[in-house]
Design a protein around this motif. Structure first.
Motif, mmCIF file in Angstrom:
data_model
loop_
_atom_site.group_PDB
_atom_site.id
_atom_site.type_symbol
_atom_site.label_atom_id
_atom_site.label_comp_id
_atom_site.label_asym_id
_atom_site.label_seq_id
_atom_site.Cartn_x
_atom_site.Cartn_y
_atom_site.Cartn_z
ATOM 1 N N ASP A 35 1.089 -0.918 -0.027
ATOM 2 C CA ASP A 35 -0.373 -0.065 -0.178
ATOM 3 C C ASP A 35 1.079 1.204 -0.110
ATOM 4 N N ARG A 41 1.402 3.602 -5.606
ATOM 5 C CA ARG A 41 1.246 4.213 -4.932
ATOM 6 C C ARG A 41 0.977 5.555 -6.565
ATOM 7 N N ASP A 47 -5.876 6.234 -2.700
ATOM 8 C CA ASP A 47 -5.835 5.925 -1.415
ATOM 9 C C ASP A 47 -6.798 4.760 -0.816
#
Length: 215
Positions: A35, A41, A47
């Motif tokens: 994550d 990312r 998110d």
């Protein structure tokens, strides 16, 4: 790509070969482990959905690519899967065209509009993959709540000890610069800092390990 915390004293967790029954647990822990990965990312900027999408992606990778090779391993402190290493044997790191085609629809469901960027990024990394026979550490990750307990180190030693015994090199791509010293402790050396396509996409560090170079 790999995601791993800084080293700490190893625990007593038992490393074991992963089976199909472990798929859901391993995919979930890897989704959480990656994550905060810089490249993922960038590839999956939302998110709120990143862990879910990564979990789905790792589920596909496990079932269709890595588990059939029989070299995926998992470990945990209480018998559950808290960390996993997805290895590919020498000569079997490249995903066959037929397998890529079979993954197209599942990948679209998981990654949505980010499929082109993801395939472009992974393709750029693959172009620099060594052709010399080696064990390839495609993925290494530890569930965030279990990080710092030596689980990643136990998984690395499990395969690297066999690499040394058989005289076979190992290779990985680190997507976190701060993890480069971690892998160097196990005998890996950076061969290249690879810039990736796409505005703002972070680089990866290509790392090679000659047999017998670890602690």
């Amino acid at each position: 790509m790999t995601s791993q915390p800084q080293p700490s004293p190893p625990g007593r967790a038992r490393v074991h070969p992963a089976t199909a029954a472990d798929t859901a647990a391993i995919a979930a822990l890897l989704g959480r482990a990656f994550d905060d990965d810089p490249v993922w990312r960038w590839l999956l900027p939302d998110d709120a959905s990143r862990v879910r999408r990564l979990t789905g992606l790792f589920d596909i990778m496990l079932r269709r690519v890595h588990l059939p090779h029989g070299a995926t391993e998992a470990t945990g402190r209480d018998g559950t899967a808290e960390a996993a290493a997805l290895w590919d044997p020498p000569g079997r790191w490249r995903v066959p065209v037929r397998a890529q085609a079979a993954q197209a629809v599942p990948l679209l469901r998981v990654l949505g509009t980010r499929v082109p960027a993801t395939l472009r990024t992974l393709g750029a990394i693959e172009k620099h993959h060594p052709r010399e026979p080696h064990w390839y550490l495609a993925v290494l990750g530890t569930d965030p709540p279990a990080q710092g307990n030596g689980l990643g180190g136990a998984l690395l030693r499990s395969r690297l000890d066999r690499c040394d015994a058989e005289g076979i090199p190992a290779y990985l791509e680190s997507s976190k610069e701060r993890n480069v010293p971690y892998y160097e402790r196990f005998g890996f050396e950076v061969t290249r800092e690879l810039a990736l396509p796409g505005r703002g996409c972070p680089p990866v560090w290509l790392m090679w390990r000659a047999p017998g170079e670890g602690p």
